[in-house]
Write a protein that holds these residues in place. Sequence first.
Motif, PDB file in Angstrom:
ATOM      1  N   ILE A 143      49.007  10.629  11.648  1.00  9.66           N
ATOM      2  CA  ILE A 143      48.107  10.081  10.634  1.00  9.66           C
ATOM      3  C   ILE A 143      46.791   9.738  11.316  1.00  9.66           C
ATOM      4  N   SER A 144      45.670  10.057  10.618  1.00 10.38           N
ATOM      5  CA  SER A 144      44.368   9.764  11.249  1.00 10.38           C
ATOM      6  C   SER A 144      43.413   9.246  10.188  1.00 10.38           C
ATOM      7  N   ARG A 145      42.668   8.214  10.598  1.00 14.85           N
ATOM      8  CA  ARG A 145      41.775   7.541   9.639  1.00 14.85           C
ATOM      9  C   ARG A 145      40.344   7.459  10.163  1.00 14.85           C
ATOM     10  N   ASP A 146      40.126   8.055  11.337  1.00 17.03           N
ATOM     11  CA  ASP A 146      38.829   7.924  11.983  1.00 17.03           C
ATOM     12  C   ASP A 146      38.284   9.315  12.283  1.00 17.03           C
ATOM     13  N   ALA A 147      37.300   9.726  11.493  1.00 17.26           N
ATOM     14  CA  ALA A 147      36.795  11.104  11.567  1.00 17.26           C
ATOM     15  C   ALA A 147      36.038  11.379  12.856  1.00 17.26           C
ATOM     16  N   ARG A 148      35.826  10.342  13.680  1.00 21.87           N
ATOM     17  CA  ARG A 148      35.178  10.612  14.972  1.00 21.87           C
ATOM     18  C   ARG A 148      36.168  11.350  15.891  1.00 21.87           C
ATOM     19  N   TRP A 149      37.466  11.173  15.653  1.00 23.20           N
ATOM     20  CA  TRP A 149      38.530  11.789  16.450  1.00 23.20           C
ATOM     21  C   TRP A 149      38.608  13.274  16.104  1.00 23.20           C
ATOM     22  N   GLY A 150      38.441  14.126  17.097  1.00 19.90           N
ATOM     23  CA  GLY A 150      38.383  15.566  16.829  1.00 19.90           C
ATOM     24  C   GLY A 150      39.682  16.137  16.317  1.00 19.90           C
ATOM     25  N   ASN A 175      33.592  23.004   8.762  1.00 16.08           N
ATOM     26  CA  ASN A 175      33.727  21.838   9.649  1.00 16.08           C
ATOM     27  C   ASN A 175      35.193  21.450   9.752  1.00 16.08           C
ATOM     28  N   GLY A 176      35.500  20.616  10.759  1.00 15.40           N
ATOM     29  CA  GLY A 176      36.909  20.275  10.988  1.00 15.40           C
ATOM     30  C   GLY A 176      37.215  18.811  10.777  1.00 15.40           C
ATOM     31  N   ARG A 177      36.261  18.053  10.216  1.00 15.10           N
ATOM     32  CA  ARG A 177      36.461  16.605  10.023  1.00 15.10           C
ATOM     33  C   ARG A 177      35.623  16.155   8.841  1.00 15.10           C
ATOM     34  N   PRO A 178      35.896  15.012   8.249  1.00 13.81           N
ATOM     35  CA  PRO A 178      34.946  14.446   7.287  1.00 13.81           C
ATOM     36  C   PRO A 178      33.611  14.206   7.994  1.00 13.81           C
ATOM     37  N   LEU A 179      32.522  14.538   7.309  1.00 11.36           N
ATOM     38  CA  LEU A 179      31.179  14.343   7.847  1.00 11.36           C
ATOM     39  C   LEU A 179      30.429  13.334   6.988  1.00 11.36           C
ATOM     40  N   VAL A 180      29.373  12.763   7.520  1.00 10.62           N
ATOM     41  CA  VAL A 180      28.512  11.867   6.742  1.00 10.62           C
ATOM     42  C   VAL A 180      27.509  12.750   6.001  1.00 10.62           C
ATOM     43  N   LEU A 181      27.634  12.794   4.684  1.00 10.53           N
ATOM     44  CA  LEU A 181      26.865  13.754   3.869  1.00 10.53           C
ATOM     45  C   LEU A 181      25.934  13.045   2.882  1.00 10.53           C
ATOM     46  N   GLY A 236      40.999  21.973  -4.644  1.00 12.78           N
ATOM     47  CA  GLY A 236      41.375  21.137  -3.503  1.00 12.78           C
ATOM     48  C   GLY A 236      41.065  19.666  -3.744  1.00 12.78           C
ATOM     49  N   LYS A 237      41.844  18.815  -3.065  1.00 16.73           N
ATOM     50  CA  LYS A 237      41.640  17.350  -3.155  1.00 16.73           C
ATOM     51  C   LYS A 237      41.620  16.791  -1.726  1.00 16.73           C
ATOM     52  N   LEU A 238      40.683  15.941  -1.406  1.00 14.94           N
ATOM     53  CA  LEU A 238      40.557  15.420  -0.038  1.00 14.94           C
ATOM     54  C   LEU A 238      41.787  14.623   0.377  1.00 14.94           C
ATOM     55  N   THR A 239      42.180  14.790   1.630  1.00 23.61           N
ATOM     56  CA  THR A 239      43.281  13.967   2.154  1.00 23.61           C
ATOM     57  C   THR A 239      42.769  13.013   3.229  1.00 23.61           C
ATOM     58  N   MET A 240      41.427  13.025   3.411  1.00 25.37           N
ATOM     59  CA  MET A 240      40.782  12.032   4.289  1.00 25.37           C
ATOM     60  C   MET A 240      39.492  11.599   3.619  1.00 25.37           C
ATOM     61  N   SER A 241      39.211  10.301   3.653  1.00 25.56           N
ATOM     62  CA  SER A 241      37.988   9.775   3.032  1.00 25.56           C
ATOM     63  C   SER A 241      36.766  10.256   3.803  1.00 25.56           C
ATOM     64  N   ASP A 260      24.331  -3.985   5.162  1.00 26.05           N
ATOM     65  CA  ASP A 260      23.426  -2.822   5.061  1.00 26.05           C
ATOM     66  C   ASP A 260      24.097  -1.611   4.411  1.00 26.05           C
ATOM     67  N   GLY A 261      25.128  -1.826   3.637  1.00 27.49           N
ATOM     68  CA  GLY A 261      25.711  -0.648   2.972  1.00 27.49           C
ATOM     69  C   GLY A 261      26.999  -1.015   2.271  1.00 27.49           C
ATOM     70  N   PRO A 262      27.553  -0.078   1.507  1.00 28.43           N
ATOM     71  CA  PRO A 262      28.741  -0.370   0.704  1.00 28.43           C
ATOM     72  C   PRO A 262      30.023  -0.241   1.512  1.00 28.43           C
ATOM     73  N   ASN A 263      31.106  -0.738   0.970  1.00 31.16           N
ATOM     74  CA  ASN A 263      32.439  -0.550   1.579  1.00 31.16           C
ATOM     75  C   ASN A 263      33.020   0.803   1.187  1.00 31.16           C
ATOM     76  N   ASP A 264      32.636   1.278   0.007  1.00 34.43           N
ATOM     77  CA  ASP A 264      33.295   2.474  -0.532  1.00 34.43           C
ATOM     78  C   ASP A 264      32.841   3.729   0.209  1.00 34.43           C
ATOM     79  N   PRO A 265      33.741   4.712   0.336  1.00 31.72           N
ATOM     80  CA  PRO A 265      33.379   5.991   0.956  1.00 31.72           C
ATOM     81  C   PRO A 265      32.468   6.773   0.026  1.00 31.72           C
ATOM     82  N   LEU A 266      31.865   7.829   0.527  1.00 32.38           N
ATOM     83  CA  LEU A 266      31.082   8.699  -0.341  1.00 32.38           C
ATOM     84  C   LEU A 266      32.040   9.498  -1.223  1.00 32.38           C
ATOM     85  N   TYR A 267      33.084  10.059  -0.589  1.00 33.52           N
ATOM     86  CA  TYR A 267      34.110  10.797  -1.351  1.00 33.52           C
ATOM     87  C   TYR A 267      35.467  10.249  -0.945  1.00 33.52           C
TER      88      TYR A 267
END
Length: 751
Positions: free
Chosen positions: A164-171, A536-542, A578-583, A619-626
Motif C-alpha cells: 500500500i502506498s500513499r505518498d506519490a514521491r515514492w517511485g 507517468n508512473g505516479r500521481p502528479l501535481v496538476l 478508469g477510476k483513480l486508486t491513488m489521490s 496556504d491551501g486546502p486539505n482536499d486532493p485535486l482528484y
Amino acid sequence: MSNIHHQDTDTLAALVAPYRKTGVTKRSEDNIRQSVEELLSQMTLEEKIGQMSQCADSEFSFGADIEAGPTDVLVREGRVGSILGAFNSHRTFELQKLAVEQSRLGVPLFFNADVIHGYQTIFPIPLAWASSWNMEQIREACVIAAREATASGITYNHGPMVDISRDARWGRVMEGAGEDPYLGSLIAKAQVEGFQGDNLFNEETLIACLKHFVAYGASEAGRDYNTVDISEWMLRNIYLPPFQAGLEAGSASVMNAFNFYNGIPIAGNRFILNDLLRKELGFDGMLISDYGAIDEIYVHGAARDRKEAARLSLDASMDIEMVTQLYEQHLPALVAEGKIQIEQIDEAVRRILTYKYEIGLMDDPFRYIRPEKEVEYHFNAEHLQASLELARRSIVLLKNERRILPLPQEGLLQGDMTVALIGPFADSKDMLGTWQFSRYKEETVTLREGLQAKGIADTTLLYAQGSGVNEAIPGGIEQAVKTARAADVIVLALGEHSEMTGEAASRMDISIPAPQQRLAEELVKLGKPVVLVLTNGRPLVLDWFEQHVDAIVETWFLGSQAGHAIADVLLGDYNPSGKLTMSFPKHLGQTPIYYNHFNTGRPVTEENREEKYISKYLDGPNDPLYPFGYGLSYAHFTYSALKLDRDIIKQGESITVRATVTNTGNMAGEETVQMYIQDLYGSTVRPVKELKGFHKVYLQPGQSTGVEFTITEDDLKFCNAALEWVAEPGEFKVYVGTSSVDVLERTFELI
Ligand code: GLC
C-alpha cells in the motif's frame, strides 16, 4: 519479431528435446515429503546452503554491485539453487544443464525474474491496471505473463508487489495498486491466482512472491529505502491486508521489505517474519530476501558484522539469500559455533526442495524450457489484444470541459479539423514503464502511431516534439507554437520518462518537469482547445493544468499497445472508465494524502473552514485535486434512490444496500459504482471512509439500473487497540457513488 536466441529456435528446441522427460506426473504430498527427506540426507552442509543462495546472472544489477563468482562456476559447484535474471531459454537451458549434469547431486535450478506487468507482451503498469478495477483482466494479464515467462524457463516470479502506498514521491507507487487495503487485497488475490493458476505443476504457471513484506510503502518522505515507523495497529489495518489476501490465494513465496520494523531490519526481524508471517498467518512457503537485504542488516547498523546479520536472518526463517553470499560465508561457522542449529538450515532447504518437487522440476528439470513456446507465445496477437483491452480500461479521464473529448473522428478523417500533437510523449516508445525487460520495446505503439492507425492523415495530424522530458530542445517551443497555430486543437503529450518512477526513483517535486511546463504555457497562450495526455508512473501535481487546459487524460504507462488505447479514448472508440486508486494532491505539501484518513479532533467542516484552530493549512486546502475513486466518462452517471433494507442489524446479520444509477449522457459507458462505509466511532479512531464494495455497470444513454451491495459484520471489522479483528456495535454511514467524494449516504446501526 526480434529473437535473441544464440541458436535459432528449432535448433535450440532440438537440443532441449532429449532432455525433456515424458510421462511425468504430479507427486503426492507424502511422496514429496519422503523425497525431500531422502535428498536432504544426501546433502552436505555446503550443498544445503547452496540451495539457500541465489546469484544474479544478468549483466545489469538491481542494486549496489554485488561481487559474486561467475554464474556457471557457482552452478557447477552447487553453490546456488536459483538464478536471478536469466531471461531466455538459451541461457536457462545452458545453466540447467550445468546444474543437472555437473553439480554433485544435480538439483535443478529455479529461474527467478521480476515479471511485474508482463514478460514480453507488456501490460499497463500495476498502478494503471489498478485504475481499471477489473479483476478478471488483471488476473488474465498475469496468466499471460506467466505463460510467456515460463516458456523461457522462468519458474519463480518476484511479484506481485502488493505494498500500500500513499505518498506519490515514492517511485514504487507505480508497481502497486494504490492507497486502499480493500482494493489492494482484491488485486493481490487476482495476481497470485493469475501467476500460479490452480496447479503449480502446470508448466505454464509461475511461483508468485508477495512483496515487500511489510509496509515498505510507508517510507518516510517517500524516499526509497527510508525509515518506516508505524504502529502495529496501523500495520494490521492498512499494510497487512493485501498480503493476507495473497497468502489466502496460496502465494508460494514472500519477499522481505528493505525497511526496519520497530527498529529491526525486516530481513532479520523474527517478529515480522517468524511470529507474524509464519506462525500467525500460517505461511510455510519460501521466504526470499530482497536484493542484498541480509547484508543491509549490517549496513542499517543492526548487526555487529555480516556474520551476525546472517544469523539474524536465518533466525527470522529467511530461506533464500538474493545475490549476496553471507549465508555461504558465515552459516558453516555459525553452525560449528552452535549459534544456529542445522535444523534451521534443514527447514529452509525443505521448503525450497518441496517447491522444486511441487512444480515438477526434480522429475523433469527442463519442462519449463520450451523455445518453441517462446515463439508461439511471446508478443503474440492474442496477448497484445489482451494488453490493449486492459490498457483502454486503465485510462482515467480527469477533466473534459466543453466536451472537447472525444475528438470528432469523422472530422479528422475528412480533414475538416486539424490536430497538433505536441510534446515528448507525442511520438515516444517510452510507454512501457519500468520493471519490464521485454525485447519488443521498439514495437511499442506510440500515441502518434495510434492516431495514424485510425487513418488520420499527416496533413491533419501535425506533430512537433516541443521539448524533452527533463530538458528543453533549442527552438522546440517555437516550432511547437508554429505547428499549433495551424491546428484547431492541441493534444499535448507530457509526463515522466519510465525511469522517473520505479525503484530508487523518488522525486521531491512531483510536478510536470519545468521544460514541459514552459512548453505548455506557451501553447496555452494561443487560446486554442488543449487536451493534456499524461504518461507517468505516479500521481502528479496538476493544479496549473486543471486551471489552464480543457481536458486531462491520465494514461500512465500503458504497455505495448499504448498508442492504440489512447487513440481509442481520444477519438471515442472507447469511452474511458478508469477510476483513480491513488489521490492526486493539489499541492506537493499535502503528501502523503489519501481518502481513508482519520477525522482528527479538529476536522475541517463547511461551518468552521475560516476558523484558525482546526486541522488545515494556512496556504491551501486539505482536499486532493482528484480523489480516490475519481474518473470521468463521456457518459454522465447520476445516482438516486439509495436505500437500506433495514437500519439496525445485530451481530451476524447483514444489510442490503440498493441504489439506482442512470446514464444521463449521450454515450454508452461503463461506471464503477463504489460503496464505502464509515464507522462513526469505535474503541479506536476509524477512517472517515473505507471502500467495501464496487460494481461495474454498462449503461446505454438514458438507461437506468439498480445496484445492490450486502454489508456483513465482516465488512465492519477492524484491528482494535488490543490488535483483535473485531466489529463493534455503533452507528455507521454507508456511501454509494461515483468516487470517494461524490456519494449519496445513509446511516445504520450495529447493535
Ligand atoms: C529489487 C527490488 C525487488 C526485486 C529485486 C530484484 O531491489 O526491491 O522488488 O524483486 O530486487 O529481483
